[in-house]
Design an enzyme around this catalytic site. Structure first.
Site, PDB file in Angstrom:
ATOM      1  N   THR A 189       0.694  -1.286  -0.019  1.00  0.00           N
ATOM      2  CA  THR A 189       0.032  -0.072   0.048  1.00  0.00           C
ATOM      3  C   THR A 189       0.811   1.168   0.189  1.00  0.00           C
ATOM      4  O   THR A 189       2.015   1.451   0.482  1.00  0.00           O
ATOM      5  CB  THR A 189      -0.966   0.067   1.141  1.00  0.00           C
ATOM      6  OG1 THR A 189      -1.749   1.255   1.196  1.00  0.00           O
ATOM      7  CG2 THR A 189      -0.102  -0.018   2.539  1.00  0.00           C
ATOM      8  N   ARG A 190       0.390   2.236  -0.557  1.00  0.00           N
ATOM      9  CA  ARG A 190       0.894   3.712  -0.392  1.00  0.00           C
ATOM     10  C   ARG A 190      -0.210   4.491   0.093  1.00  0.00           C
ATOM     11  O   ARG A 190       0.180   5.775  -0.076  1.00  0.00           O
ATOM     12  CB  ARG A 190       1.615   4.103  -1.942  1.00  0.00           C
ATOM     13  CG  ARG A 190       0.450   4.581  -3.041  1.00  0.00           C
ATOM     14  CD  ARG A 190       1.034   4.957  -4.198  1.00  0.00           C
ATOM     15  NE  ARG A 190       0.142   5.594  -5.162  1.00  0.00           N
ATOM     16  CZ  ARG A 190      -0.324   5.047  -6.063  1.00  0.00           C
ATOM     17  NH1 ARG A 190      -0.229   4.005  -6.524  1.00  0.00           N
ATOM     18  NH2 ARG A 190      -1.224   5.754  -6.844  1.00  0.00           N
ATOM     19  N   HIS A 194      -8.344   1.680   3.575  1.00  0.00           N
ATOM     20  CA  HIS A 194      -9.866   2.037   3.730  1.00  0.00           C
ATOM     21  C   HIS A 194     -10.376   0.674   4.032  1.00  0.00           C
ATOM     22  O   HIS A 194     -10.104  -0.446   3.937  1.00  0.00           O
ATOM     23  CB  HIS A 194     -10.427   2.858   2.448  1.00  0.00           C
ATOM     24  CG  HIS A 194     -10.059   2.124   1.368  1.00  0.00           C
ATOM     25  ND1 HIS A 194     -10.341   1.001   0.665  1.00  0.00           N
ATOM     26  CD2 HIS A 194      -9.219   2.688   0.223  1.00  0.00           C
ATOM     27  CE1 HIS A 194     -10.113   0.773  -0.413  1.00  0.00           C
ATOM     28  NE2 HIS A 194      -9.283   1.997  -0.778  1.00  0.00           N
ATOM     29  N   HIS A 197      -9.917  -2.091   1.489  1.00  0.00           N
ATOM     30  CA  HIS A 197      -8.579  -2.704   1.837  1.00  0.00           C
ATOM     31  C   HIS A 197      -8.948  -3.763   2.987  1.00  0.00           C
ATOM     32  O   HIS A 197      -8.334  -4.847   2.827  1.00  0.00           O
ATOM     33  CB  HIS A 197      -7.727  -1.747   1.917  1.00  0.00           C
ATOM     34  CG  HIS A 197      -7.100  -1.024   1.088  1.00  0.00           C
ATOM     35  ND1 HIS A 197      -6.766   0.180   1.047  1.00  0.00           N
ATOM     36  CD2 HIS A 197      -7.075  -1.036  -0.534  1.00  0.00           C
ATOM     37  CE1 HIS A 197      -6.260   0.930   0.007  1.00  0.00           C
ATOM     38  NE2 HIS A 197      -6.656  -0.044  -1.238  1.00  0.00           N
ATOM     39  N   ARG A 283      -7.299  -3.970  -7.209  1.00  0.00           N
ATOM     40  CA  ARG A 283      -7.691  -3.179  -8.443  1.00  0.00           C
ATOM     41  C   ARG A 283      -6.611  -2.201  -8.788  1.00  0.00           C
ATOM     42  O   ARG A 283      -6.136  -1.351  -8.049  1.00  0.00           O
ATOM     43  CB  ARG A 283      -8.884  -2.670  -8.227  1.00  0.00           C
ATOM     44  CG  ARG A 283      -9.418  -1.343  -9.222  1.00  0.00           C
ATOM     45  CD  ARG A 283     -10.483  -0.634  -8.699  1.00  0.00           C
ATOM     46  NE  ARG A 283     -10.703   0.345  -9.390  1.00  0.00           N
ATOM     47  CZ  ARG A 283     -10.427   1.652  -9.028  1.00  0.00           C
ATOM     48  NH1 ARG A 283      -9.442   1.790  -8.137  1.00  0.00           N
ATOM     49  NH2 ARG A 283     -10.487   2.757  -9.877  1.00  0.00           N
TER      50      ARG A 283
END
Length: 380
Positions: A189-190, A194, A197, A283
């Protein structure tokens, strides 16, 4: 324990006691300092240094190192003309950060130029559009490259992130063994995590021993949420809503390249080196703008999975369905899309810049508090 990529052992190029007193030095940009660390700690195994011209061209054209090992993105070190003119092949130098810290030494095996950087971009990023952040880096960088093995002298740290989060691949593997984890799923992740996720991570957790949340904390786009803010979000979320005995947070100190499909493969290789057995890919992984298809990164990674030890876990795009009353996906939700609530990272950053609070259907209340606080302070 899962094997590192391309070799039977992790590369280890770390030697903090090396004498550098007789060596000349050069200063390089932060993103290449990130690469020095990734090489030195073995996260880029089997690489032991910055790529030669032969290696670079082989990766660009064939997505392979010359020995046929899968590798999707060149790891190169560009330098300005005036720097290249002062150096020679066979010379050993010190690499310094912009803060004048000695980070690594390098045995220069080759100094070369690339004939066609546009082709580089088209093959690696699937575009030569200068508005693409990865393309912009390559096209704006000088066309002189230093190749050669590096020795890492120190592991550079972001002062705002706790040292405890900086674990090398050797250290994560040791920690997994301590915890008795044989199967580990990694999440790249960057962004702050949320609700969608969280849904994906917890689905994956159901059939593995542990989850490694592994945020990238090297250089990212200017409009991305800063690493220290994201780390606060991860801390709160994991401590309040995850099983801490089955969840671990550690950072990955590489820079983002926004190369979509090719970067998805690189991210999987890196997590294999860190000891993970599975890798979540959702995605538009490592995408930016509209340069890549929604599931193009998944397709690219699945096409090469036989050349990896790590197992890709592709997930459908998740969203909050008002009719279901929870986060779901098109595989499990029977309702019309008019009930769906899903926001992109871009949309959330825009909301924050305008002082709007992300909805609870998108993010946990505690995370929204952190993000609004950051956005308000930034604006003021």
């Amino acid at each position: 324990m899962i094997k590192p990529h391309g070799k039977s052992a992790l590369v280890n190029r770390f030697n903090p006691n090396k004498d550098t007193s007789s060596l000349n030095s050069i200063v390089i940009e932060d993103r290449y300092i990130n690469d020095c660390e990734m090489i030195g700690i073995g996260a880029y195994s089997p690489l032991s240094g910055f790529m030669t011209q032969e290696e670079t061209n082989s990766v660009i054209e064939n997505m392979r190192l010359p020995d046929n090992t899968l590798w999707p993105i060149p790891i190169t070190l560009p330098v300005e003309d005036n720097v290249a003119k002062q150096l020679k092949e066979g010379q050993e130098i010190v690499i310094k950060s912009k803060d004048n810290e000695e980070i690594a030494t390098m045995e220069i095996s080759e100094i070369f130029r690339l004939e066609n950087k546009t082709r580089y971009c088209e093959k690696v990023f699937n575009t030569s559009d200068i508005n693409h952040p990865g393309v912009k880096v390559i096209m704006n960088a000088p066309n002189n490259f230093l190749a050669g093995k590096i020795t890492l002298l120190k592991t550079p740290r972001r002062k705002e992130i706790s040292e405890s989060y900086y674990l090398t691949p050797e250290e994560t593997r040791i920690e997994f063994e301590k915890r008795g984890w044989k199967t580990i799923v990694a999440f790249q992740t960057r962004n702050p995590i949320h609700r969608a996720h969280e849904y994906i991570q917890k689905c994956a957790q159901e059939f593995v021993d542990g989850l490694l949340i592994h945020p990238i904390v090297g250089e990212t786009k200017e409009d991305d949420i800063p690493a220290n803010v994201r780390m606060k979000c991860y801390d709160v979320l994991v401590n309040k809503y995850y099983s801490t005995k089955n969840t671990m947070v550690s950072v990955m100190p590489a820079a983002m390249r926004y190369a979509g499909p090719k970067e998805a493969i690189l991210h999987a290789i890196i997590r294999q080196n860190y000891g993970c057995t599975h890798f979540i890919i959702g995605r538009d992984h490592a995408g930016v703008g509209n340069y890549y298809g929604t599931y193009e990164a998944q397709e690219a990674l699945l096409a090469v999975k036989s050349q990896l030890e790590i197992t890709p876990l592709p997930f459908e795009h998740a969203f909050f369905c008002q009719k279901c009353g929870n986060v779901t996906s098109q595989k499990t939700c029977p309702h019309d899309s008019s009930y769906y609530i899903h926001l992109s990272g871009t949309q959330v950053r825009k909301m924050l810049s305008e002082g709007q609070r992300p909805p609870l259907e998108f993010t946990r209340e505690e995370i929204a508090d952190i993000l609004i606080d950051w956005a308000t302070k930034k604006k003021n």
